[in-house]
Design a protein around this motif. Structure first.
Motif, PDB file in Angstrom:
ATOM      1  N   HIS A   1      76.259  44.248 138.075  1.00 13.75           N
ATOM      2  CA  HIS A   1      74.923  44.820 137.858  1.00 13.75           C
ATOM      3  C   HIS A   1      74.947  45.798 136.685  1.00 13.75           C
ATOM      4  O   HIS A   1      74.016  45.813 135.869  1.00 13.75           O
TER       5      HIS A   1
ATOM      6  N   ARG B   1      75.169  43.856 133.406  1.00 14.12           N
ATOM      7  CA  ARG B   1      73.864  43.282 133.039  1.00 14.12           C
ATOM      8  C   ARG B   1      72.939  44.368 132.503  1.00 14.12           C
ATOM      9  O   ARG B   1      72.266  44.185 131.492  1.00 14.12           O
ATOM     10  N   LYS B   2      72.920  45.518 133.163  1.00 12.23           N
ATOM     11  CA  LYS B   2      72.051  46.620 132.749  1.00 12.23           C
ATOM     12  C   LYS B   2      72.431  47.138 131.360  1.00 12.23           C
ATOM     13  O   LYS B   2      71.563  47.462 130.553  1.00 12.23           O
ATOM     14  N   ASN B   3      73.742  47.195 131.068  1.00 15.84           N
ATOM     15  CA  ASN B   3      74.219  47.759 129.810  1.00 15.84           C
ATOM     16  C   ASN B   3      74.335  46.735 128.684  1.00 15.84           C
ATOM     17  O   ASN B   3      74.674  47.105 127.567  1.00 15.84           O
TER      18      ASN B   3
END
Length: 136
Positions: free
Chosen positions: A48, A51-53
């Motif tokens: 997660h 994906r966010k970064n």
């Protein structure tokens, strides 16, 4: 549940071990100790965060498409003869290679350093796991 060591986590995120440790220290990422007493992070939490970064260039084409897999990158290599060409793109950390006609390379105006988009529409995607990890 998948547990990933700090060094591996840093590699997946494209940062240093120290950065991952700072994220743990400031609460951005949780860690725990594995059976050997080493610091590890939860694989799903890491996924997660990755994906966010993820920093991917925006798709400049503004084209609607059904293919979900498209990667924006820079042309790093073109090998061309009279009929066929091999074009390599560097899309973030990923190297993508495409075989196409030399005519297509000319029509697209592809040249070293130009921006291009690799579009992948595949009915078969093979996923592998590291040796010995299949049932952990």
């Amino acid at each position: 549940m998948s547990q990933i060591r700090i060094k591996e986590a840093a590699s997946f995120l494209g940062v240093s071990d120290d950065t991952v440790r700072r994220w743990i220290d400031n609460g951005a990422l949780q860690s725990e100790k594995d059976a050997s007493g080493r610091s590890v992070v939860d694989g799903l939490t890491l996924a997660h965060l990755a994906r966010k970064n993820a920093v991917l260039p925006a798709d400049p084409s503004e084209i609607g498409r059904s293919a979900r897999n498209h990667l924006v990158g820079l042309v790093t290599e073109i090998t061309m003869d009279m009929v066929m060409a091999q074009v390599e793109l560097q899309c973030g950390p990923h190297r993508i290679v495409s075989l196409m006609s030399s005519e297509a390379v000319r029509e697209l105006g592809l040249e070293l350093g130009s921006v291009a988009i690799a579009v992948v529409k595949a009915t078969t995607v093979i996923i592998e796991t590291p040796a010995g990890k299949a049932h952990e």
